[in-house]
Design a protein around this motif. Structure first.
Motif, PDB file in Angstrom:
ATOM      1  N   GLY A  27       0.799  -1.211   0.000  1.00  0.00           N
ATOM      2  CA  GLY A  27       0.000   0.000   0.000  1.00  0.00           C
ATOM      3  C   GLY A  27       0.829   1.256   0.000  1.00  0.00           C
ATOM      4  N   ASN A  28       0.352   2.285   0.727  1.00  0.00           N
ATOM      5  CA  ASN A  28       0.978   3.606   0.704  1.00  0.00           C
ATOM      6  C   ASN A  28       2.393   3.595   1.279  1.00  0.00           C
ATOM      7  N   ASN A  29       2.576   2.823   2.350  1.00  0.00           N
ATOM      8  CA  ASN A  29       3.913   2.774   2.952  1.00  0.00           C
ATOM      9  C   ASN A  29       4.955   2.261   1.957  1.00  0.00           C
ATOM     10  N   GLN A  30       4.606   1.210   1.240  1.00  0.00           N
ATOM     11  CA  GLN A  30       5.545   0.653   0.269  1.00  0.00           C
ATOM     12  C   GLN A  30       5.795   1.640  -0.866  1.00  0.00           C
ATOM     13  N   SER A  31       4.708   2.305  -1.334  1.00  0.00           N
ATOM     14  CA  SER A  31       4.859   3.281  -2.423  1.00  0.00           C
ATOM     15  C   SER A  31       5.749   4.442  -1.991  1.00  0.00           C
ATOM     16  N   ALA A  32       5.538   4.923  -0.758  1.00  0.00           N
ATOM     17  CA  ALA A  32       6.359   6.036  -0.266  1.00  0.00           C
ATOM     18  C   ALA A  32       7.825   5.613  -0.129  1.00  0.00           C
ATOM     19  N   PHE A  33       8.028   4.387   0.344  1.00  0.00           N
ATOM     20  CA  PHE A  33       9.395   3.875   0.465  1.00  0.00           C
ATOM     21  C   PHE A  33      10.071   3.801  -0.905  1.00  0.00           C
ATOM     22  N   LEU A  34       9.341   3.289  -1.897  1.00  0.00           N
ATOM     23  CA  LEU A  34       9.910   3.166  -3.240  1.00  0.00           C
ATOM     24  C   LEU A  34      10.165   4.535  -3.869  1.00  0.00           C
ATOM     25  N   ASP A  35       9.322   5.525  -3.527  1.00  0.00           N
ATOM     26  CA  ASP A  35       9.575   6.879  -4.037  1.00  0.00           C
ATOM     27  C   ASP A  35      10.910   7.408  -3.528  1.00  0.00           C
ATOM     28  N   GLU A  36      11.203   7.155  -2.245  1.00  0.00           N
ATOM     29  CA  GLU A  36      12.492   7.570  -1.696  1.00  0.00           C
ATOM     30  C   GLU A  36      13.654   6.831  -2.363  1.00  0.00           C
ATOM     31  N   VAL A  37      13.414   5.547  -2.635  1.00  0.00           N
ATOM     32  CA  VAL A  37      14.462   4.741  -3.283  1.00  0.00           C
ATOM     33  C   VAL A  37      14.738   5.257  -4.689  1.00  0.00           C
ATOM     34  N   ARG A  38      13.676   5.615  -5.428  1.00  0.00           N
ATOM     35  CA  ARG A  38      13.846   6.057  -6.826  1.00  0.00           C
ATOM     36  C   ARG A  38      14.640   7.362  -6.928  1.00  0.00           C
ATOM     37  N   LYS A  39      14.671   8.125  -5.860  1.00  0.00           N
ATOM     38  CA  LYS A  39      15.438   9.372  -5.879  1.00  0.00           C
ATOM     39  C   LYS A  39      16.949   9.109  -6.048  1.00  0.00           C
ATOM     40  N   LYS A  40      17.351   7.895  -5.736  1.00  0.00           N
ATOM     41  CA  LYS A  40      18.771   7.553  -5.824  1.00  0.00           C
ATOM     42  C   LYS A  40      19.165   6.989  -7.192  1.00  0.00           C
ATOM     43  N   LEU A  41      18.206   6.826  -8.067  1.00  0.00           N
ATOM     44  CA  LEU A  41      18.520   6.342  -9.410  1.00  0.00           C
ATOM     45  C   LEU A  41      19.204   7.441 -10.217  1.00  0.00           C
ATOM     46  N   ARG A  42      20.158   7.026 -11.036  1.00  0.00           N
ATOM     47  CA  ARG A  42      20.887   7.968 -11.888  1.00  0.00           C
ATOM     48  C   ARG A  42      20.758   7.531 -13.338  1.00  0.00           C
ATOM     49  N   GLU A  43      20.595   8.496 -14.210  1.00  0.00           N
ATOM     50  CA  GLU A  43      20.519   8.174 -15.627  1.00  0.00           C
ATOM     51  C   GLU A  43      21.922   8.000 -16.202  1.00  0.00           C
ATOM     52  N   ASP A  44      22.038   7.035 -17.115  1.00  0.00           N
ATOM     53  CA  ASP A  44      23.303   6.779 -17.815  1.00  0.00           C
ATOM     54  C   ASP A  44      24.453   6.527 -16.839  1.00  0.00           C
ATOM     55  N   SER A  45      24.170   5.740 -15.810  1.00  0.00           N
ATOM     56  CA  SER A  45      25.223   5.418 -14.842  1.00  0.00           C
ATOM     57  C   SER A  45      26.210   4.427 -15.457  1.00  0.00           C
ATOM     58  N   PRO A  46      27.499   4.707 -15.334  1.00  0.00           N
ATOM     59  CA  PRO A  46      28.492   3.775 -15.895  1.00  0.00           C
ATOM     60  C   PRO A  46      28.588   2.511 -15.048  1.00  0.00           C
ATOM     61  N   LEU A  47      28.950   1.409 -15.692  1.00  0.00           N
ATOM     62  CA  LEU A  47      29.178   0.183 -14.936  1.00  0.00           C
ATOM     63  C   LEU A  47      30.463   0.338 -14.132  1.00  0.00           C
ATOM     64  N   PRO A  48      30.524  -0.203 -12.928  1.00  0.00           N
ATOM     65  CA  PRO A  48      31.725  -0.040 -12.090  1.00  0.00           C
ATOM     66  C   PRO A  48      32.919  -0.765 -12.696  1.00  0.00           C
ATOM     67  N   ALA A  49      34.092  -0.211 -12.481  1.00  0.00           N
ATOM     68  CA  ALA A  49      35.327  -0.799 -13.013  1.00  0.00           C
ATOM     69  C   ALA A  49      35.950  -1.719 -11.971  1.00  0.00           C
ATOM     70  N   TYR A  50      36.541  -2.812 -12.448  1.00  0.00           N
ATOM     71  CA  TYR A  50      37.221  -3.779 -11.585  1.00  0.00           C
ATOM     72  C   TYR A  50      38.675  -3.341 -11.425  1.00  0.00           C
ATOM     73  N   ASN A  51      39.062  -2.992 -10.202  1.00  0.00           N
ATOM     74  CA  ASN A  51      40.430  -2.513  -9.976  1.00  0.00           C
ATOM     75  C   ASN A  51      41.216  -3.398  -9.014  1.00  0.00           C
ATOM     76  N   ARG A  52      40.755  -4.653  -8.829  1.00  0.00           N
ATOM     77  CA  ARG A  52      41.445  -5.667  -8.027  1.00  0.00           C
ATOM     78  C   ARG A  52      41.605  -5.251  -6.563  1.00  0.00           C
ATOM     79  N   THR A  53      40.566  -4.585  -6.025  1.00  0.00           N
ATOM     80  CA  THR A  53      40.506  -4.332  -4.585  1.00  0.00           C
ATOM     81  C   THR A  53      40.262  -5.663  -3.873  1.00  0.00           C
ATOM     82  N   PRO A  54      40.927  -5.947  -2.749  1.00  0.00           N
ATOM     83  CA  PRO A  54      40.727  -7.230  -2.054  1.00  0.00           C
ATOM     84  C   PRO A  54      39.261  -7.487  -1.722  1.00  0.00           C
ATOM     85  N   PHE A  55      38.810  -8.698  -1.988  1.00  0.00           N
ATOM     86  CA  PHE A  55      37.436  -9.112  -1.691  1.00  0.00           C
ATOM     87  C   PHE A  55      37.441 -10.605  -1.424  1.00  0.00           C
ATOM     88  N   SER A  56      36.385 -11.082  -0.797  1.00  0.00           N
ATOM     89  CA  SER A  56      36.271 -12.509  -0.498  1.00  0.00           C
ATOM     90  C   SER A  56      35.438 -13.202  -1.569  1.00  0.00           C
TER      91      SER A  56
END
Length: 681
Positions: free
Chosen positions: A360-389
Motif C-alpha cells: 500500500g501507501n507505505n511501500q509506495s512512499a518507500f519506493l519513491d524515496e528509493v527512486r530518488k537515488k537512481l541515476r541516468e546513464d550510470s556507468p558500470l563499475p570498473a574492476y580494480n582488483r581491490t581485495p574481496f572474499s
C-alpha cells in the motif's frame, strides 16, 4: 704464407665450386691425423673447420664429407693399401677471417685458387670465428646507474661445455646475445635437458671471483620439482640468493590472492560465455571494487545499484511470494547500506516490520524515496582488483543478475546458472585453496607490490630503495596438476610483464622465466583447461625483449610447443631428437641450419647437444659441462630396484605413510616416524 702456416698445412685444394671445395690431403697422412707444431690434430671430423689462405684472409671451410678415391684398387700385395690411397675432404665455405686480427664475417667474397694450401685451425682462430675471446672483462657502470667497483669483472662469454670436434676446446656462448634473447632447450626425455639448464646457471653464478651476477633474476617454473637440489648450493652470503616457493594447492605453501587475477583471467577461469555470462561477470567484479570504495562518485553509484535492485526485488518474479521479495530487500539493506539507503529508511516507512506485511501507501512512499537515488546513464563499475572474499563475489554476482533483470532481461538468471555453479566449485575444490583468501586471510595477504617484490627477489631498504636478496626463485609446482600450473605461470608472467612495461627507465631490470616442460602449458593448441597460459607467453615472446623479459623454455616435444613462442627464440640448445614431427618443427623454425647439421640430432649421445643462434657464429656440437650437483632427474635404476633380497617398497613410504603421521610432520618424513612407516609396509 708464413712459416707457421706452412707447418700446419694438411693438403691442397683440388676442386673449387661456388658451394663446395675438395681438398686432397698430403700423402702419408695416417687416419686423417696430423702432428702439428702445437698438438696432434684429427682434421677430418665432420663439422670441423679448416683455413685456406687467400690473399690477406683465410677462407673458413667446414668439413662435410671424407673419402678415399683409390680404396677399391688392390695394391701389389693383393690387399688394400689404405696408407697410400689418396684421401679427400669435401668442404663447404662458411666465411672469411683476416689473417692478422679482425672479426669473422659470413659469406665468401674471394675464392681460393687450385692447389692452395688447407690448414688446420688453431684455438685462437676458433675464438675469433666464434667471437669468444676474452671470457672475463672489467666491469663498467651503465649510464645512470652506480659505477662498478674498482677491480670488478664480468663475464663476456660463458663456457657451456667441450667441443666434440676440436679436442679440449671450450664451447662458449656470448652472454649478451644468449641471455638477451629467448632460448629453447629441446630434446627427448632422458637426453639431458635439465642438466644442461642447471649446468648453464651453475656456470653463470659460480664466477671465480667475488663479483657475481647479482643483478640477475631467474624465475624457475619447476613442474617436476627437480631444480632446487641443483641450484640451492649456489646461495652464498653477500653473493647469490636462492629461494624456493612450494605450491602444493593448500593454504600452507605458496599462495596467490584471487583478486590479483585480471578480468580476462576470471573470464577464462569461470568459462563465461561471451553473449550472456560475460557482461554479468564483469559487472559483478566491478561491484566487488565499488562496495569497498568511499569516494563521493563511488557512493552515488553504489546507491544507484542498490536502488535499482531494491525496485527489482519488489517487482520480482510472478511466482515469488511477498515474504521472499521483502527478505531480499532486507538482505540488500543489511549487507550494502549507504547513507540514505539503509535499514533506518525501511523502519521509517515500516516500523517494527513483519515479513509480508509491507504494501500500500507505505511501500509506495518507500519506493519513491528509493527512486530518488537512481541515476541516468550510470556507468558500470570498473574492476580494480581491490581485495574481496569469494562470498562477496557470490553476492555481487547475484547483485549483477538482479541489475540485469531490472533492465528487462528476465532470463538472465537461468543463463548464468552454470557460471554460478563453476564459481561455487572453485570455492570448494581443495586444489584451488592456494588462490582463495577469506576473512582474516584478506587482511594479512601481501599487496600486489609486496608479492612482486618477493617474486623478483627484492627487499626494501632505507626509504624507497630496493636491493637484491635472491637471484634465483624456484616455484616448485610438482604437487599440482597442469591446470594449476597454467594458472600460476600465466598470472605471475602477466603481472611481471605489466610491471616491466610501466617501469622507468625501461629495460633496466631483466627477468628470465625458465619454463620447464613448456609443452604442457605453452602449447600449439588451445588449452583444455580454463586458463590458456600460451597467450601471455606468446606476447612476451613477441614484445618482451624491449622491456627486458625473456623466456628460457625446455621441452621434449617442440612440435607441441606454440609456434609463435618457438619462432621468437634466437638461441637453441638441441639434444637428441628422434621424432619426425619434432625434427620437422626444428627444420621449419631454423632455416639457416644446414641439413647435414640437423641429421646429427637423432644420433647425439646423452649429455651432448647442438648449439646455434645469435650467441654463436656457427652451429657447434658439444658435450655439456657436468652439472654438480645434478637436478633430481636421474633415470630409474630398474634392475637395482627389482632384484634385491628384502623386497620392501621403501621408495614409496613418503607418499603412502599413514595420514596421522603425515599431518603431524607437516608432510616431512623424519627419523622419528621411519620405524612406524617400515611397519606400515
Amino acid at each position: 704464407m708464413s712459416h707457421d702456416d706452412r707447418k700446419r698445412a694438411i693438403g691442397k685444394v683440388v676442386s673449387v665450386a661456388a658451394d663446395r671445395f675438395v681438398i686432397e690431403m698430403h700423402a702419408g697422412t695416417d687416419n686423417f691425423t696430423v702432428v702439428g707444431f702445437d698438438d696432434v690434430h684429427y682434421v677430418a671430423r665432420l663439422g670441423s673447420f679448416l683455413m685456406i689462405p687467400s690473399q690477406s684472409e683465410y677462407v673458413v671451410v667446414e668439413v662435410v664429407g671424407l673419402r678415399e678415391r683409390d680404396a677399391s684398387m688392390p695394391s701389389e700385395r693383393g690387399d688394400f693399401d689404405r696408407a697410400s690411397s689418396a684421401k679427400y675432404l669435401d668442404v663447404v665455405p662458411v666465411g672469411m677471417l683476416p689473417m692478422r686480427g679482425g672479426a669473422f664475417r659470413f659469406g665468401v667474397s674471394i675464392f681460393p685458387s687450385l692447389y692452395a694450401d688447407a690448414l688446420y685451425a688453431l684455438d685462437g682462430e676458433l675464438d675469433r670465428i666464434f667471437e669468444t675471446e676474452a671470457a672475463i672483462e672489467p666491469s663498467v657502470g651503465l649510464e645512470g646507474s652506480p659505477r662498478a667497483l674498482q677491480g670488478a669483472t664480468r663475464y663476456r662469454v660463458l663456457p657451456i661445455g667441450k667441443s666434440v670436434v676440436f679436442e679440449d676446446y671450450d664451447v662458449k656462448v656470448r652472454l649478451n646475445e644468449f641471455f638477451g634473447g629467448h632460448v629453447a632447450v629441446l630434446g627427448n626425455t632422458g637426453s639431458g635437458k635439465s642438466c644442461t639448464v642447471a649446468s648453464i646457471l651453475q656456470s653463470l653464478f659460480e664466477k671465480p671471483d667475488e663479483h657475481y651476477a647479482r643483478g640477475a633474476t631467474i624465475i624457475v617454473f619447476d613442474v617436476n620439482g627437480e631444480y632446487h637440489e641443483a641450484l640451492a648450493p649456489l646461495a652464498r652470503n653477500g653473493g647469490i640468493g636462492v629461494h624456493r616457493a612450494i605450491l602444493d594447492g593448500t593454504t600452507a605453501g605458496f599462495r596467490i590472492p584471487h583478486w590479483f587475477l585480471e578480468m580476462a583471467e576470471w573470464e577464462l577461469l569461470l568459462q563465461a560465455s561471451e553473449r550472456t555470462q560475460l557482461p554479468v561477470l564483469r559487472t559483478a567484479l566491478g561491484l566487488t571494487s565499488l562496495f569497498h570504495a568511499n569516494t563521493p562518485d563511488a557512493l552515488a553509484l553504489r546507491e544507484h545499484f542498490v536502488a535499482t535492485c531494491i525496485i527489482e526485488c519488489f517487482r520480482g518474479a510472478d511466482g515469488d511470494s511477498p515474504v521472499s521479495k521483502f527478505q531480499r530487500v532486507v538482505s540488500l539493506l543489511q549487507k550494502y547500506p549507504t547513507n540514505d539507503l539503509n535499514m533506518a529508511l525501511l523502519n521509517r516507512f515500516h516500523p517494527n516490520f513483519q515479513y509480508g506485511n509491507f504494501s500500500g501507501n507505505n511501500q509506495s512512499a518507500f519506493l519513491d524515496e528509493v527512486r530518488k537515488k537512481l541515476r541516468e546513464d550510470s556507468p558500470l563499475p570498473a574492476y580494480n582488483r581491490t581485495p574481496f572474499s569469494f562470498d562477496e563475489l557470490h553476492e555481487c554476482l547475484d547483485f549483477a543478475i538482479l541489475y540485469e533483470e531490472a533492465h528487462g532481461n528476465r532470463q538472465i538468471r537461468d543463463y548464468c546458472s552454470s557460471m554460478v555453479t563453476r564459481l561455487r566449485s572453485l570455492q570448494e575444490r581443495m586444489e584451488y585453496a592456494f588462490l582463495r583468501h577469506e576473512g582474516a586471510d584478506i587482511g594479512v595477504a601481501a599487496s600486489e607490490q609486496e608479492f612482486l617484490t618477493n617474486i623478483m627477489g627484492l627487499e626494501r631498504v632505507a626509504g624507497e630503495a630496493f636491493t637484491k636478496r635472491n637471484q634465483v626463485i624456484v616455484i616448485d609446482l610438482n604437487s599440482v596438476e597442469d591446470e594449476i600450473v597454467e594458472l600460476v605461470s600465466a598470472v605471475i608472467a602477466r603481472m611481471l610483464f605489466r610491471l616491466l612495461r610501466h617501469a622507468e627507465p625501461r629495460n633496466r631490470f631483466p627477468i628470465h622465466l625458465l619454463l620447464e616442460e613448456a609443452h604442457r602449458y605453452v602449447a600449439s593448441t588451445p588449452s583444455r583447461f580454463s586458463i590458456d597460459a600460451t597467450k601471455i607467453f606468446e606476447r612476451i615472446a613477441k614484445e618482451g625483449r624491449k622491456y627486458g623479459m625473456f623466456v628460457l623454455l625446455a621441452s621434449q616435444r617442440p612440435s607441441e610447443l606454440s609456434k609463435t613462442v618457438l619462432s621468437q627464440c634466437s638461441n637453441f640448445l638441441v639434444h637428441r631428437i628422434q621424432n619426425p614431427d619434432d625434427l620437422s618443427q626444428i627444420r621449419q623454425m631454423t632455416p639457416f641450419i644446414s641439413e647435414s647439421v640437423l641429421k646429427r640430432l637423432p644420433s647425439l649421445p646423452r649429455q651432448h647437444a647442438l648449439v646455434f643462434g645469435t650467441s654463436v657464429n656457427l652451429p657447434t656440437t658439444f658435450k655439456v659441462r657436468e652439472a654438480s650437483p645434478r637436478p633430481r632427474s636421474d633415470d630409474t635404476a630398474v634392475v637395482d630396484l627389482w632384484f634385491h633380497e628384502e623386497g620392501r617398497a621403501a621408495g614409496i613410504r613418503h607418499a603412502l605413510r599413514p595420514a596421522d603421521v603425515a599431518a603431524e610432520t607437516g608432510g616431512e618424513l623424519t627419523a622419528a616416524n621411519e620405524a612406524s612407516d617400515d611397519d606400515f609396509f
